[in-house]
Design a protein around this motif. Structure first.
Motif, PDB file in Angstrom:
ATOM      1  N   VAL B 109       0.837  -1.207   0.000  1.00 15.34           N
ATOM      2  CA  VAL B 109       0.000   0.000   0.000  1.00 15.34           C
ATOM      3  C   VAL B 109       0.872   1.257   0.000  1.00 15.34           C
ATOM      4  O   VAL B 109       0.515   2.275  -0.627  1.00 15.34           O
ATOM      5  N   GLU B 110       2.007   1.216   0.659  1.00 16.98           N
ATOM      6  CA  GLU B 110       2.906   2.386   0.669  1.00 16.98           C
ATOM      7  C   GLU B 110       3.473   2.631  -0.725  1.00 16.98           C
ATOM      8  O   GLU B 110       3.676   3.774  -1.138  1.00 16.98           O
ATOM      9  N   ASN B 111       3.777   1.547  -1.448  1.00 20.19           N
ATOM     10  CA  ASN B 111       4.252   1.703  -2.821  1.00 20.19           C
ATOM     11  C   ASN B 111       3.170   2.328  -3.696  1.00 20.19           C
ATOM     12  O   ASN B 111       3.438   3.210  -4.514  1.00 20.19           O
ATOM     13  N   VAL B 112       1.936   1.854  -3.512  1.00 13.52           N
ATOM     14  CA  VAL B 112       0.855   2.321  -4.383  1.00 13.52           C
ATOM     15  C   VAL B 112       0.518   3.782  -4.109  1.00 13.52           C
ATOM     16  O   VAL B 112       0.220   4.544  -5.024  1.00 13.52           O
ATOM     17  N   GLU B 113       0.614   4.194  -2.856  1.00 11.71           N
ATOM     18  CA  GLU B 113       0.220   5.572  -2.526  1.00 11.71           C
ATOM     19  C   GLU B 113       1.314   6.594  -2.855  1.00 11.71           C
ATOM     20  O   GLU B 113       1.061   7.799  -2.853  1.00 11.71           O
ATOM     21  N   LEU B 114       2.516   6.120  -3.151  1.00 12.80           N
ATOM     22  CA  LEU B 114       3.642   7.045  -3.334  1.00 12.80           C
ATOM     23  C   LEU B 114       3.399   8.095  -4.436  1.00 12.80           C
ATOM     24  O   LEU B 114       3.625   9.287  -4.211  1.00 12.80           O
ATOM     25  N   PRO B 115       2.917   7.682  -5.645  1.00  9.70           N
ATOM     26  CA  PRO B 115       2.694   8.729  -6.667  1.00  9.70           C
ATOM     27  C   PRO B 115       1.692   9.772  -6.211  1.00  9.70           C
ATOM     28  O   PRO B 115       1.844  10.951  -6.538  1.00  9.70           O
ATOM     29  N   ALA B 116       0.682   9.357  -5.462  1.00  8.11           N
ATOM     30  CA  ALA B 116      -0.316  10.326  -4.986  1.00  8.11           C
ATOM     31  C   ALA B 116       0.318  11.303  -4.004  1.00  8.11           C
ATOM     32  O   ALA B 116       0.020  12.494  -4.019  1.00  8.11           O
ATOM     33  N   LEU B 117       1.187  10.776  -3.141  1.00  6.48           N
ATOM     34  CA  LEU B 117       1.878  11.668  -2.190  1.00  6.48           C
ATOM     35  C   LEU B 117       2.782  12.640  -2.944  1.00  6.48           C
ATOM     36  O   LEU B 117       2.862  13.820  -2.602  1.00  6.48           O
ATOM     37  N   LEU B 118       3.476  12.120  -3.975  1.00  7.74           N
ATOM     38  CA  LEU B 118       4.351  13.000  -4.762  1.00  7.74           C
ATOM     39  C   LEU B 118       3.529  14.069  -5.478  1.00  7.74           C
ATOM     40  O   LEU B 118       4.020  15.170  -5.727  1.00  7.74           O
ATOM     41  N   ALA B 119       2.286  13.723  -5.806  1.00 10.08           N
ATOM     42  CA  ALA B 119       1.427  14.696  -6.498  1.00 10.08           C
ATOM     43  C   ALA B 119       0.803  15.681  -5.526  1.00 10.08           C
ATOM     44  O   ALA B 119       0.056  16.570  -5.951  1.00 10.08           O
ATOM     45  N   GLY B 120       1.064  15.507  -4.263  1.00 10.95           N
ATOM     46  CA  GLY B 120       0.592  16.483  -3.286  1.00 10.95           C
ATOM     47  C   GLY B 120      -0.744  16.155  -2.662  1.00 10.95           C
ATOM     48  O   GLY B 120      -1.347  16.991  -1.993  1.00 10.95           O
ATOM     49  N   ARG B 121      -1.231  14.939  -2.859  1.00 13.33           N
ATOM     50  CA  ARG B 121      -2.479  14.566  -2.206  1.00 13.33           C
ATOM     51  C   ARG B 121      -2.263  14.403  -0.710  1.00 13.33           C
ATOM     52  O   ARG B 121      -1.139  14.125  -0.261  1.00 13.33           O
ATOM     53  N   SER B 122      -3.343  14.507   0.042  1.00 20.15           N
ATOM     54  CA  SER B 122      -3.204  14.341   1.493  1.00 20.15           C
ATOM     55  C   SER B 122      -2.899  12.867   1.785  1.00 20.15           C
ATOM     56  O   SER B 122      -3.322  11.981   1.027  1.00 20.15           O
ATOM     57  N   PRO B 123      -2.180  12.591   2.857  1.00 17.53           N
ATOM     58  CA  PRO B 123      -1.869  11.198   3.179  1.00 17.53           C
ATOM     59  C   PRO B 123      -3.117  10.345   3.305  1.00 17.53           C
ATOM     60  O   PRO B 123      -3.142   9.193   2.865  1.00 17.53           O
ATOM     61  N   ARG B 124      -4.170  10.954   3.850  1.00 19.22           N
ATOM     62  CA  ARG B 124      -5.388  10.171   4.060  1.00 19.22           C
ATOM     63  C   ARG B 124      -6.014   9.763   2.721  1.00 19.22           C
ATOM     64  O   ARG B 124      -6.341   8.596   2.517  1.00 19.22           O
ATOM     65  N   SER B 125      -6.152  10.726   1.805  1.00 23.75           N
ATOM     66  CA  SER B 125      -6.809  10.383   0.533  1.00 23.75           C
ATOM     67  C   SER B 125      -5.894   9.486  -0.304  1.00 23.75           C
ATOM     68  O   SER B 125      -6.374   8.614  -1.027  1.00 23.75           O
ATOM     69  N   ALA B 126      -4.566   9.693  -0.205  1.00 23.56           N
ATOM     70  CA  ALA B 126      -3.642   8.823  -0.947  1.00 23.56           C
ATOM     71  C   ALA B 126      -3.765   7.393  -0.457  1.00 23.56           C
ATOM     72  O   ALA B 126      -3.802   6.436  -1.255  1.00 23.56           O
ATOM     73  N   ARG B 127      -3.878   7.235   0.865  1.00 29.20           N
ATOM     74  CA  ARG B 127      -3.989   5.884   1.418  1.00 29.20           C
ATOM     75  C   ARG B 127      -5.330   5.250   1.016  1.00 29.20           C
ATOM     76  O   ARG B 127      -5.389   4.069   0.663  1.00 29.20           O
ATOM     77  N   ARG B 128      -6.402   6.066   1.069  1.00 30.07           N
ATOM     78  CA  ARG B 128      -7.725   5.519   0.716  1.00 30.07           C
ATOM     79  C   ARG B 128      -7.731   5.025  -0.723  1.00 30.07           C
ATOM     80  O   ARG B 128      -8.189   3.931  -1.023  1.00 30.07           O
ATOM     81  N   ARG B 129      -7.159   5.857  -1.593  1.00 33.50           N
ATOM     82  CA  ARG B 129      -7.114   5.507  -3.020  1.00 33.50           C
ATOM     83  C   ARG B 129      -6.266   4.236  -3.225  1.00 33.50           C
ATOM     84  O   ARG B 129      -6.634   3.349  -3.991  1.00 33.50           O
ATOM     85  N   ALA B 130      -5.141   4.151  -2.519  1.00 37.70           N
ATOM     86  CA  ALA B 130      -4.251   2.992  -2.670  1.00 37.70           C
ATOM     87  C   ALA B 130      -4.947   1.721  -2.206  1.00 37.70           C
ATOM     88  O   ALA B 130      -4.883   0.680  -2.883  1.00 37.70           O
ATOM     89  N   LEU B 131      -5.629   1.805  -1.078  1.00 38.09           N
ATOM     90  CA  LEU B 131      -6.319   0.619  -0.571  1.00 38.09           C
ATOM     91  C   LEU B 131      -7.445   0.208  -1.520  1.00 38.09           C
ATOM     92  O   LEU B 131      -7.672  -0.988  -1.772  1.00 38.09           O
TER      93      LEU B 131
END
Lengths: 613, 245
Positions: B109-131
């Motif tokens: 899940v950390e790998n999947v959320e990484l591009p979202a974090l790099l794009a500036g998404r909030s950690p919460r929404s990046a994690r939700r999207r990754a899951l």
């Protein structure tokens, strides 16, 4: 033999292939070994002029002082004494010349050459009626020379000449041979000393008649006698047998008690500054050694990670793990040997620049080449630094699987779950920086340690500079001596900063190389080169900040305390840097690391993606 | 009715990539024209070293061409600066690599959320999207596993999930089944079929005829040149190099 040659040949080939890394490796070891050599050579170098003076002036093995001549005359007949001169009368006095005034011990001598202690006249001539000869360092301090006029206890005398002697350390450490007693260096505030004590007295020679004429009464004189022993090395035992209380250089009392000072004691006093310089340099050498180990560990780790394919190839063609380890180790030990030789040469050539200008002694300091023990110690230290840094990675590399080595499989990074979760809340450069730093915690620790060592050294340098800048206690050294110590501190500062800079560059470049895949991937996923540059630099700056804080406390404080204990100094007399200066030190360190790491980080962040992925 | 056809999502004209000079000059990609329409799956096949991966790198802005131009959604990207290209990779194109390229120290899940974090998404929404993505790809139970604890097929699915993290216009996959056994390959093929059905634009470089067969169009590449369309018939927006479509 063939195996050894093969190992050396393979190691040399590899060194030639990696010239930049080899140069950095050698630079690091040269810095540490130069400082170590300076520390070791300096003591011998400073002792050399005293030994020359002792030989040239037929210096005494023991100088005996008493309030009455009878007690001294008895010593001339003691078993083991092979020659003597004196007893000579000595008067405590005051000299004024060129607008300067100082306390002085005026010794009455014969115009003829004595059997023991024959002061060598460097300028002018030896004493005669109405003529005074000044000890050379004292004359230099007074800024007078042959032909000038000085006032001794208010009576004018012409300076007949200036001379050097081995019967006393040069000014301002001249042995105390007057009954009034002397004090050297700074007097701690609040200490009430008798007004009759001479302060940093110089040494002057007059004829016996002139001394007696200057003395207000015969009871104000003390007497000095120079002895030659059959066994000069056993001078201390002689002094212990025949000296009274205070036989280690204190003046003899008016009651006829005899105090004795050995030539070894005079040598120690004459080279006291060199001893302080040596302690500083040895401390610096230790710090630089630690820095070198930290820097080399990173360099070696990064280099071996880059060499895994070569290791696999060697093993694939039949090299045993032992042979591979030997080749890898030789790649560090061979440059270490060359670097130690360079350090020995540079240290030996530089040492004379760090000794006091020896106006009071014959010969130049530092003329002697380093002894075998120095050569052995410096070489062993260089090999030790290289071995400590390289052995574990070399053995690990040699024991790696041939297949994975051939596949150039990288060492798996460390996972730090809490940090990864925390970093998700941070801006992109810091997110990446924390994650990059956390991949190799050992390297981050080395980064923290390296900066902490550097800042500890800088903290001590700040304290010592403030000490020498005329604050309480700085009068412990004359201006010339303070100048010498400043040179020592400058050398220390320059080498320390150079090595720290090299370390910062090496650490960053190792991180760039080690994380090239992760960096390329982050960029492929959308991180900009600027974000990546900032991340790689910040991954160095964050440990640097921790290291700088630790370097101030407890690092710098502990190091200064240790130096104070070793030198027997009064740590309380040195002003410690205030919070403002410490904040500047920490801030400047962090900025310097940021500036140094930005270039390699920028280069790393702009590598073509497709060649890495 | 080519005039009515929607503009291609990805368009390459006269793509060239050269290495070396003089006698050592190598033309890895030599004048390729290619258009990929929205929701289309295009496969590029060919022997090793023919320039497939290089072409894919040029299409997504991972590498810069020696000549020609690339347009993404009508905007030219081959002349963009590194910073702008990074933004393109962050949100408009995403890569799936043969060797997965997952960060070993990060969980799935950390790998999947990484591009979202790099794009500036909030950690919460990046994690939700990754899951959510991992759930869609059948990896909900593996979200907290490190890559080393996953099979090859699972790793590649995580890599696909990561590629979809920022809902890119196009996903570029370089030999996505090259490191997988047949069961895992089938698994990934099913996944790509689902993506195609969901309207995701895909460009896949592959050796595997099964992957090529599943594409809307498949091109064969040889010596840096697109030598011919070999796949099922589709909208005629792909062109052979040097040929009129």
């Amino acid at each position: 033999m063939g195996r050894v040659l093969l190992v050396i040949r393979l190691a040399l080939r590899d060194l030639r292939r990696r010239r930049a890394e080899t140069a950095l490796l050698m630079l690091t070891i040269v810095a540490a070994t130069t400082t170590l050599t300076l520390g070791l050579v300096l003591r011998d170098a400073a002792a050399e002029p005293y030994q020359s003076t002792r030989a040239a002036t037929r210096g005494p093995d023991v100088v005996a002082v008493s309030g009455r001549p009878a007690g001294l005359e008895r010593l001339a007949g003691v078993s083991g004494v092979t020659g003597h001169s004196g007893p000579y009368p000595v008067l405590a006095g005051r000299v004024e010349a060129s607008g300067r005034a100082a306390d002085v011990q005026i010794q009455g001598r014969d115009a003829t050459i004595a059997a023991v202690d024959q002061p060598r006249v460097r300028h002018g001539r030896w004493i005669g009626e109405g003529g005074v000869v000044l000890e050379a360092a004292f004359a230099a301090w007074l800024k007078v020379g042959a032909g000038d006029t000085v006032s001794l206890n208010g009576r004018p005398f012409t300076v007949a000449g200036v001379a050097v002697t081995a019967a006393s350390p040069p000014h301002p450490r001249a042995s105390c041979v007057v009954a009034a007693g002397c004090v050297h260096g700074a007097v701690p505030a609040g200490r009430d000393l008798p007004a009759t004590l001479l302060r940093d007295p110089g040494l002057a020679w007059l004829t016996r008649a002139d001394v007696r004429a200057l003395a207000p009464d015969p009871g104000s004189l003390s007497y000095v006698m120079n002895l030659k022993l059959a066994h000069p090395d056993q001078a201390q035992a002689f002094a212990d047998r025949h000296g009274g209380p205070g036989s280690h250089g204190g003046p003899g009392g008016a009651d006829g008690a005899v105090s004795l000072q050995t030539w070894q004691g005079i040598l120690a006093d004459a080279t006291e500054l060199a001893r302080d310089s040596q302690i500083l340099l040895m401390t610096g050498a230790w710090l630089l050694g630690l820095l070198a180990v930290a820097g080399l560990s990173v360099l070696v780790g990064g280099r071996l990670a880059d060499q895994s394919r070569r290791i696999g190839l060697l093993k694939a063609v039949g090299a045993t793990p032992g042979l591979v380890a030997a080749v890898l180790l030789a790649g560090y030990l061979l440059p270490a040997v060359v670097a130690s030789a360079a350090g020995l040469v540079i240290g030996t050539l530089t040492a004379p620049l760090l000794t006091e200008p020896s106006a009071g002694l014959v010969g130049a300091a530092g003329a002697a080449p380093p002894g075998w023990s120095t050569v052995a110690l410096v070489t062993a230290a260089a090999l030790g630094v290289a071995a400590v840094a390289a052995t574990v990675p070399a053995v690990r590399g040699a024991r790696s699987s041939t297949v994975s080595a051939l596949a150039d499989a990288p060492r798996p990074p460390r996972r730090t779950g809490g940090l990864i979760a925390f970093s998700a809340r941070l801006p992109v450069p810091l997110l990446l920086a924390l994650r990059l730093a956390a991949r190799r915690p050992g390297r981050a620790v080395l980064g923290v340690a390296g900066v902490a060592v550097t800042v500890s050294g800088l903290y001590v340098l700040l304290v010592l500079h403030a000490f020498l800048d005329g604050r309480p206690g700085a009068e412990a050294y004359t201006a010339a001596q303070a100048g010498v110590l400043r040179h020592v501190l400058l050398v220390w500062t320059v080498i320390l900063l150079c090595l720290a800079a090299v370390n910062a560059l090496v650490l960053t470049w190792a991180m760039v190389l080690d994380n090239r895949h992760a960096s390329a991937l982050a960029r492929a996923l959308g991180a900009t080169p600027r974000e990546m540059t900032l991340a790689l630099a910040a991954a160095q700056v964050l440990p640097a900040l921790a290291g700088a804080v630790l370097g101030v406390f407890p690092g710098g404080w502990a190091l200064f305390t240790a130096i104070t204990v070793v030198t027997g100094g009064d740590g309380g007399s040195a002003p410690l840097p205030g919070p403002g200066r410490l904040l500047v030190l920490v801030g400047a360190t962090v900025l310097a690391v940021a500036a140094l790491t930005t270039v390699p980080a920028g280069l790393g962040a702009r590598r073509p993606l497709t060649t890495t992925l | 009715m080519s005039l009515a056809a929607p503009p291609p999502v990805l368009s390459a004209r006269g793509q060239r990539k050269e290495y070396g000079t003089g006698e050592g000059l190598v033309r890895a990609v030599d004048g390729v024209d290619l258009d990929v329409g929205a929701g289309e799956t295009v496969a590029i096949t060919g022997p090793s070293g023919c320039g497939k991966s290089t072409l894919l790198h040029l299409l997504g802005g991972l590498d810069r061409p020696s000549g020609g131009e690339v347009r993404l959604n009508g905007r030219r990207i081959d002349d963009l600066g590194e910073k702008a290209l990074a933004r393109v990779r962050r949100t408009e194109v995403a890569y799936v690599f043969q060797s997965f390229h997952l960060l070993e120290e990060l969980t799935a899940v950390e790998n999947v959320e990484l591009p979202a974090l790099l794009a500036g998404r909030s950690p919460r929404s990046a994690r939700r999207r990754a899951l959510d993505l991992l759930d869609r790809l059948g990896l909900a139970g593996r979200a907290r596993h490190l890559p080393s604890a996953l099979s090859g097929g699972q790793r590649q699915r995580v890599a696909v999930a990561r590629a979809l993290s920022n809902e890119p216009l196009a996903v570029l996959a370089d030999e996505p089944t090259g490191n997988l056994d047949s069961a895992a390959t089938a698994d990934v093929l099913r996944l790509f079929a689902e993506l195609r059905d969901a309207g995701q634009t895909l460009v896949i470089v592959t050796h595997d005829p099964r992957v090529a067969a599943a594409a809307d169009r498949a091109f064969s590449m040889r010596d840096g040149v697109l030598a011919g369309e070999s796949g099922p018939a589709g909208p005629a927006c792909g062109r052979l190099a040097g040929a009129e479509g």
